[in-house]
Design a protein around this motif. Structure first.
Motif, PDB file in Angstrom:
ATOM      1  N   SER A 128      25.226 -33.591  61.744  1.00  7.65           N
ATOM      2  CA  SER A 128      26.420 -34.339  62.123  1.00  7.65           C
ATOM      3  C   SER A 128      26.141 -35.810  62.424  1.00  7.65           C
ATOM      4  O   SER A 128      27.064 -36.608  62.440  1.00  7.65           O
ATOM      5  CB  SER A 128      27.100 -33.680  63.322  1.00  7.65           C
ATOM      6  OG  SER A 128      26.239 -33.692  64.436  1.00  7.65           O
ATOM      7  N   SER A 129      24.897 -36.189  62.673  1.00  8.66           N
ATOM      8  CA  SER A 129      24.556 -37.586  62.952  1.00  8.66           C
ATOM      9  C   SER A 129      23.924 -38.220  61.727  1.00  8.66           C
ATOM     10  O   SER A 129      23.290 -37.564  60.918  1.00  8.66           O
ATOM     11  CB  SER A 129      23.561 -37.684  64.110  1.00  8.66           C
ATOM     12  OG  SER A 129      24.139 -37.223  65.294  1.00  8.66           O
ATOM     13  N   SER A 130      24.068 -39.515  61.634  1.00  4.25           N
ATOM     14  CA  SER A 130      23.432 -40.229  60.539  1.00  4.25           C
ATOM     15  C   SER A 130      21.946 -40.399  60.845  1.00  4.25           C
ATOM     16  O   SER A 130      21.533 -40.370  62.001  1.00  4.25           O
ATOM     17  CB  SER A 130      24.086 -41.599  60.365  1.00  4.25           C
ATOM     18  OG  SER A 130      23.721 -42.440  61.431  1.00  4.25           O
ATOM     19  N   PRO A 131      21.130 -40.597  59.815  1.00  5.12           N
ATOM     20  CA  PRO A 131      19.707 -40.866  60.061  1.00  5.12           C
ATOM     21  C   PRO A 131      19.504 -42.079  60.962  1.00  5.12           C
ATOM     22  O   PRO A 131      18.604 -42.097  61.803  1.00  5.12           O
ATOM     23  CB  PRO A 131      19.140 -41.108  58.662  1.00  5.12           C
ATOM     24  CG  PRO A 131      20.073 -40.391  57.741  1.00  5.12           C
ATOM     25  CD  PRO A 131      21.426 -40.497  58.394  1.00  5.12           C
ATOM     26  N   GLU A 132      20.362 -43.076  60.806  1.00  3.67           N
ATOM     27  CA  GLU A 132      20.252 -44.279  61.641  1.00  3.67           C
ATOM     28  C   GLU A 132      20.479 -43.941  63.117  1.00  3.67           C
ATOM     29  O   GLU A 132      19.791 -44.458  63.991  1.00  3.67           O
ATOM     30  CB  GLU A 132      21.245 -45.361  61.193  1.00  3.67           C
ATOM     31  CG  GLU A 132      20.966 -45.922  59.817  1.00  3.67           C
ATOM     32  CD  GLU A 132      21.519 -45.073  58.671  1.00  3.67           C
ATOM     33  OE1 GLU A 132      22.295 -44.114  58.928  1.00  3.67           O
ATOM     34  OE2 GLU A 132      21.152 -45.342  57.516  1.00  3.67           O
ATOM     35  N   THR A 133      21.446 -43.073  63.383  1.00  5.17           N
ATOM     36  CA  THR A 133      21.723 -42.659  64.762  1.00  5.17           C
ATOM     37  C   THR A 133      20.510 -41.955  65.356  1.00  5.17           C
ATOM     38  O   THR A 133      20.133 -42.212  66.504  1.00  5.17           O
ATOM     39  CB  THR A 133      22.958 -41.732  64.816  1.00  5.17           C
ATOM     40  OG1 THR A 133      24.083 -42.450  64.312  1.00  5.17           O
ATOM     41  CG2 THR A 133      23.239 -41.266  66.233  1.00  5.17           C
ATOM     42  N   ASN A 134      19.877 -41.091  64.578  1.00 12.76           N
ATOM     43  CA  ASN A 134      18.700 -40.391  65.076  1.00 12.76           C
ATOM     44  C   ASN A 134      17.558 -41.353  65.368  1.00 12.76           C
ATOM     45  O   ASN A 134      16.853 -41.193  66.367  1.00 12.76           O
ATOM     46  CB  ASN A 134      18.257 -39.323  64.068  1.00 12.76           C
ATOM     47  CG  ASN A 134      19.212 -38.159  64.026  1.00 12.76           C
ATOM     48  OD1 ASN A 134      19.663 -37.679  65.057  1.00 12.76           O
ATOM     49  ND2 ASN A 134      19.532 -37.703  62.841  1.00 12.76           N
ATOM     50  N   VAL A 135      17.365 -42.341  64.522  1.00 11.80           N
ATOM     51  CA  VAL A 135      16.315 -43.340  64.759  1.00 11.80           C
ATOM     52  C   VAL A 135      16.626 -44.123  66.024  1.00 11.80           C
ATOM     53  O   VAL A 135      15.748 -44.342  66.867  1.00 11.80           O
ATOM     54  CB  VAL A 135      16.147 -44.281  63.543  1.00 11.80           C
ATOM     55  CG1 VAL A 135      15.245 -45.461  63.883  1.00 11.80           C
ATOM     56  CG2 VAL A 135      15.604 -43.523  62.354  1.00 11.80           C
ATOM     57  N   ILE A 136      17.865 -44.528  66.188  1.00 11.64           N
ATOM     58  CA  ILE A 136      18.269 -45.271  67.384  1.00 11.64           C
ATOM     59  C   ILE A 136      18.048 -44.423  68.632  1.00 11.64           C
ATOM     60  O   ILE A 136      17.522 -44.901  69.641  1.00 11.64           O
ATOM     61  CB  ILE A 136      19.736 -45.744  67.264  1.00 11.64           C
ATOM     62  CG1 ILE A 136      19.844 -46.829  66.190  1.00 11.64           C
ATOM     63  CG2 ILE A 136      20.274 -46.235  68.601  1.00 11.64           C
ATOM     64  CD1 ILE A 136      21.271 -47.138  65.766  1.00 11.64           C
ATOM     65  N   GLN A 137      18.433 -43.150  68.565  1.00 13.27           N
ATOM     66  CA  GLN A 137      18.248 -42.261  69.715  1.00 13.27           C
ATOM     67  C   GLN A 137      16.764 -42.088  70.029  1.00 13.27           C
ATOM     68  O   GLN A 137      16.371 -42.097  71.203  1.00 13.27           O
ATOM     69  CB  GLN A 137      18.895 -40.900  69.454  1.00 13.27           C
ATOM     70  CG  GLN A 137      20.405 -40.954  69.481  1.00 13.27           C
ATOM     71  CD  GLN A 137      21.023 -39.618  69.095  1.00 13.27           C
ATOM     72  OE1 GLN A 137      20.551 -38.935  68.183  1.00 13.27           O
ATOM     73  NE2 GLN A 137      22.076 -39.257  69.796  1.00 13.27           N
ATOM     74  N   PHE A 138      15.939 -41.925  69.002  1.00 13.23           N
ATOM     75  CA  PHE A 138      14.507 -41.767  69.215  1.00 13.23           C
ATOM     76  C   PHE A 138      13.914 -43.017  69.866  1.00 13.23           C
ATOM     77  O   PHE A 138      13.166 -42.926  70.839  1.00 13.23           O
ATOM     78  CB  PHE A 138      13.794 -41.465  67.890  1.00 13.23           C
ATOM     79  CG  PHE A 138      12.313 -41.302  68.041  1.00 13.23           C
ATOM     80  CD1 PHE A 138      11.782 -40.107  68.495  1.00 13.23           C
ATOM     81  CD2 PHE A 138      11.446 -42.343  67.742  1.00 13.23           C
ATOM     82  CE1 PHE A 138      10.406 -39.948  68.648  1.00 13.23           C
ATOM     83  CE2 PHE A 138      10.075 -42.203  67.882  1.00 13.23           C
ATOM     84  CZ  PHE A 138       9.558 -41.002  68.340  1.00 13.23           C
ATOM     85  N   ARG A 139      14.247 -44.186  69.339  1.00  9.17           N
ATOM     86  CA  ARG A 139      13.725 -45.446  69.899  1.00  9.17           C
ATOM     87  C   ARG A 139      14.216 -45.658  71.336  1.00  9.17           C
ATOM     88  O   ARG A 139      13.469 -46.116  72.200  1.00  9.17           O
ATOM     89  CB  ARG A 139      14.107 -46.642  69.026  1.00  9.17           C
ATOM     90  CG  ARG A 139      13.503 -46.614  67.648  1.00  9.17           C
ATOM     91  CD  ARG A 139      11.991 -46.729  67.712  1.00  9.17           C
ATOM     92  NE  ARG A 139      11.438 -46.647  66.372  1.00  9.17           N
ATOM     93  CZ  ARG A 139      10.302 -46.052  66.080  1.00  9.17           C
ATOM     94  NH1 ARG A 139       9.577 -45.503  67.021  1.00  9.17           N
ATOM     95  NH2 ARG A 139       9.871 -46.011  64.843  1.00  9.17           N
TER      96      ARG A 139
END
Length: 133
Positions: free
Chosen positions: A4-15
């Motif tokens: 449900s999340s974009s890859p960009e969202t996951n990267v932002i959340q990880f960072r």
């Protein structure tokens, strides 16, 4: 729901979770990492970071499980061995911790790994030498 999340969202959340761990806000980091891992359960970096956050919260059983997950997949991860050693030592399991500290120092003779292993100085073993003995 996975996907449900974009890859960009996951990267932002990880960072953002990395920054929260560095700022000693493990609860916030775990919240972000849980959503990343919901979509990417095999993301070793996120699991390692979540293990660090659990360690900061003194949730040692959870930290040990996550570090163990990483080590099953990356047995040559010196930092994961070092962190597992710290977790076990904090849980009053010093004998088990020593093995991980020694492996960490053998894989990467950083001064903090060597010191934790109890070595004055350290030369890595020759190639092919079994680790953890």
């Amino acid at each position: 729901m996975p996907g449900s999340s974009s890859p960009e969202t996951n990267v932002i959340q990880f960072r953002a979770a990395e920054q929260l761990v560095e700022a000693h806000d493990p609860r916030g980091a775990i919240t972000l990492l849980d959503s990343v891992l919901e979509e990417h359960p095999d993301h070793a970096g996120a699991r390692l970071l979540r293990a660090r956050a659990y360690f900061l919260q003194a949730r040692l059983t959870s930290a040990e499980a996550e570090f163990g997950w990483v080590l099953e997949r990356e047995p040559d991860n010196a930092f994961a061995h070092f962190a597992m050693g710290r977790t076990l030592k904090r849980a009053d399991r010093s004998e088990e911790a020593k093995k991980h500290f020694k492996i960490a120092a053998a894989l990467n003779p950083r001064p903090d790994f060597v010191e934790a292993a109890g070595f004055d100085t350290f030369e890595p073993p020759p190639p092919g030498t079994p680790l953890g003995n």
